[in-house]
Write an enzyme that holds these catalytic residues in place. Structure first.
Site, PDB file in Angstrom:
ATOM      1  N   SER A   1     -33.580  14.247  30.243  1.00 11.10           N
ATOM      2  CA  SER A   1     -32.238  14.768  30.460  1.00 11.10           C
ATOM      3  C   SER A   1     -31.341  13.701  31.079  1.00 11.10           C
ATOM      4  O   SER A   1     -31.111  12.657  30.466  1.00 11.10           O
ATOM      5  CB  SER A   1     -32.319  16.036  31.302  1.00 11.10           C
TER       6      SER A   1
ATOM      7  N   GLY B   1     -31.693  16.281  36.213  1.00 12.09           N
ATOM      8  CA  GLY B   1     -31.043  17.145  37.191  1.00 12.09           C
ATOM      9  C   GLY B   1     -29.560  16.876  37.317  1.00 12.09           C
ATOM     10  O   GLY B   1     -28.988  17.021  38.398  1.00 12.09           O
TER      11      GLY B   1
END
Length: 630
Positions: A221, A143
């Protein structure tokens, strides 16, 4: 006789009805012990008839508010002899409304945030292994270091494979990564939260049938960058044994702020927005600590991303403590905290980041002119190398025809974005670790469901399969039987690596994934063949493009600074006369005016891109690559 039979049937029906009501209304609980008190979770059937104990919202640190704001985490306080309910998800850490939408995309209906957010969730399987020690998976969410929460990854289905799964929240955005660059507001608070969570796990997971000596950390990520940093940080020594890194690398340019010497623009904007701006960072820190949590959370919630850059506004920093040196230095010479490493990326990593940029910057142009316009706008993300845009285009575009189609523009630009941000640094990290005698396994995820809403295999596509969504269902997706088979295969690959350090298809198939090595660069292609999930063992994924980013660009960068240093050395004693001084001053004034004009235009463009992102739903949950969500 008929009356008697009817009476018996009615009586049996009443008994059955009462039994059903009792079964529906009854909830089974499980109580476990921690160092700080007892917790009560729920027991549920998952994926058929397999039973999993779920514990939500267990504190691993004290609430980071007041005097604990912008400080390293401290252990939670004991709750004594009482039993703490652990059957409801704790709030996510404060984040912008776009981040809350990102969470809701993964966990439909969940939209709670609070500064009191340092909690973890544990999924414990029951069965034949109920009383033995089991391997542990700790998942770290992505995020962009600004959005998300631990529970976006549901560990229920993976737990049924004999693994204790843990997810947790960590501080995000300014409260997690704000940095004054002078040692007063040190930053990296989110990374220190991760250390605290892993320390809590070492001390308590045995009470949940987990083996503290068999912990694997997995991140996606920005979470993938984070597990890579944890792999090298001296603070994480002894806290885990294996690492899984999905679509993120600490060697990516966006993963870390490497050379902070003074407060950056983001620091100044945030401190001003909460009315705490000062040239004295100690005063800024004191002011922020004295803010009431409602005011601070409101400012963060209403804050929107004001930059068009895909690079996160807030991120970890080389601080001499959590990160003594840059990741590039540490991976080459510093001790490593794991010896087994699984990593990879998806086929179309850059797609969801590229599309909104194409729609914004590509308006009014076509063909090669449109692609060149896009690359010129993307130029700020690239290394400071002369003619870098043209070097990139020569590597990714075929100039054989007189023009280029819209489809080819989208394909080329999204591939450039994905390779630069995700795939190339992932391969570079795999290569570096393999040279340090780490057992490295590399994959490329290329499976696309027939029911998928995207035209490619996007960033984060595999996460919902690892969460078991094809089996349990998800509000935002549809799945068929082939998707279930793919989920089953992926979960077996992951669970075997978590248990044994070797990703394999056992017992589905007696196949182990091949080791990566610097010479052959072996990787496993995960895809669909004739409507069946499949793996294929390959070498040198997009070799020329990986070589371009990981070697050629690095050489160009080094050569540029080598020439600049030589030029500086030669002109150190050059004489500047009065006339030249006035010319230089005039040029500087002119440039200042131009800069002011461009700044005004910049913020106008920012408003346009924000509007466009929202129109395309990319600014909400579907943005999973940075400015999208990384």
């Amino acid at each position: 006789m008929k009356f008697k039979t009817s009476l018996v049937c009615t009586f049996e029906y009443i008994i059955y009805f009462c039994y059903v009501i009792k079964f529906v209304n009854s909830v089974e609980y499980s109580v476990r012990v921690t160092d700080y008190g007892k917790v009560k979770g729920v027991v549920e059937y998952v994926h058929g008839q397999k039973i999993v104990e779920k514990f939500f919202g267990i504190p691993y640190a004290s609430p980071p508010i007041g005097n604990l704001r912008l400080e390293a985490p401290v252990p939670p306080r004991s709750w004594g002899d009482s039993i703490r309910n652990a059957n409801v998800l704790a709030p996510a850490c404060p984040q912008a409304s776009e981040g809350v939408a990102y969470i809701e995309y993964h966990v439909p209906g969940f939209n709670k945030t609070s500064e009191d957010c340092l909690y973890l969730n544990i999924y414990v399987p029951r069965g034949s292994h109920h009383h033995r020690s089991m391997p542990v998976l700790v998942f770290i969410h992505g995020g962009s270091y600004q959005n998300g929460m631990g529970a976006m990854f549901d560990g229920s289905v993976l737990a049924t494979h004999g693994i204790v799964v843990v997810t947790f929240n960590y501080r995000l955005g300014p409260l997690g990564f704000m940095n004054s660059a002078d040692g007063v507001i040190r930053g990296n608070y989110g990374m220190l939260d991760m250390i605290a969570a892993l320390q809590w796990i070492q001390g308590n997971i045995a009470n949940f049938n987990g083996d503290p000596n068999s912990v694997t950390i997995d991140g996606h990520s920005a979470g993938g960058c984070s597990v890579g940093l944890l792999l090298m940080s001296p603070l994480a020594k002894g806290l885990f044994k294996r690492v899984i890194q999905q679509s993120g690398s600490p060697l990516a340019h966006w993963s870390v702020s490497r050379y902070e010497t003074k407060p950056n623009f983001v620091y100044k904007i945030f401190s001003s927005s909460v009315k705490c701006y000062s040239n004295n960072s100690a005063e800024v820190k004191k002011c922020i600590k004295n803010l009431d949590t409602e005011t601070l959370q409101r400012v963060i919630t209403e804050e929107s991303e004001w930059t068009t850059s895909l690079t996160p506004q807030y991120r970890p920093v080389v601080d001499g403590y959590f990160l003594p040196y840059t990741p590039e230095v540490m991976v080459e010479r510093e001790p490593l905290n794991a010896v087994h490493f699984l990593t990879g990326a998806t086929q179309d990593e850059g797609l969801i980041a590229a599309i909104p940029l194409i729609k914004l910057y590509g308006v009014g142009t076509t063909g090669f002119r449109k692609l060149l316009t896009l690359m010129s706008c993307f130029r700020g993300e690239l290394p400071e190398i002369p003619d870098i845009v043209y070097s990139v285009l020569e590597k990714y575009v075929k100039f054989e025809s007189s023009d280029i189609s819209e489809q080819e523009i989208e394909r080329s630009f999204s591939e450039i974005v994905g390779d630069y941000f995700i795939t190339a640094p992932t391969h570079r990290f795999a290569d570096s670790l393999s040279r340090r005698n780490v057992s490295v396994y590399l994959y490329n995820y290329e499976y696309k469901s027939l029911l998928d809403q995207w035209d490619g295999v996007i960033h984060g596509a595999e996460l919902f399969y690892l969460s078991g969504c094809p089996f349990t269902g998800h509000k935002n997706f549809r799945y068929d039987h082939v998707d279930k088979e793919m989920a089953n295969m992926l979960i077996h690959i992951w669970s075997n690596f978590i248990k044994h350090g070797i990703p394999s298809l056992h017992p589905l198939n007696e196949i182990d994934l091949p080791l990566f090595n610097p010479r052959r660069k072996s990787y496993t292609k995960i895809f669909s063949s004739q409507r069946e999930p499949a793996v294929s063992f390959m070498t040198n994924l997009r070799q020329s493009k990986m070589t371009f980013w990981n070697q050629e660009v690095s050489d160009m960068y080094s050569n540029r600074y080598s020439k600049e240093n030589n030029l500086t050395h030669k002109t150190t004693y050059s004489h500047v006369n009065g006339k030249n001084t006035w010319i230089l001053a005039s040029v500087c004034i002119g440039l200042s005016v131009v800069t002011l004009i461009l700044t005004v235009q910049y913020f106008k463009v920012r408003k346009e891109i924000t509007s466009l992102l929202r129109q395309n739903s990319i600014s909400s949950g579907e943005r999973m690559l940075n400015g999208t969500q990384i």
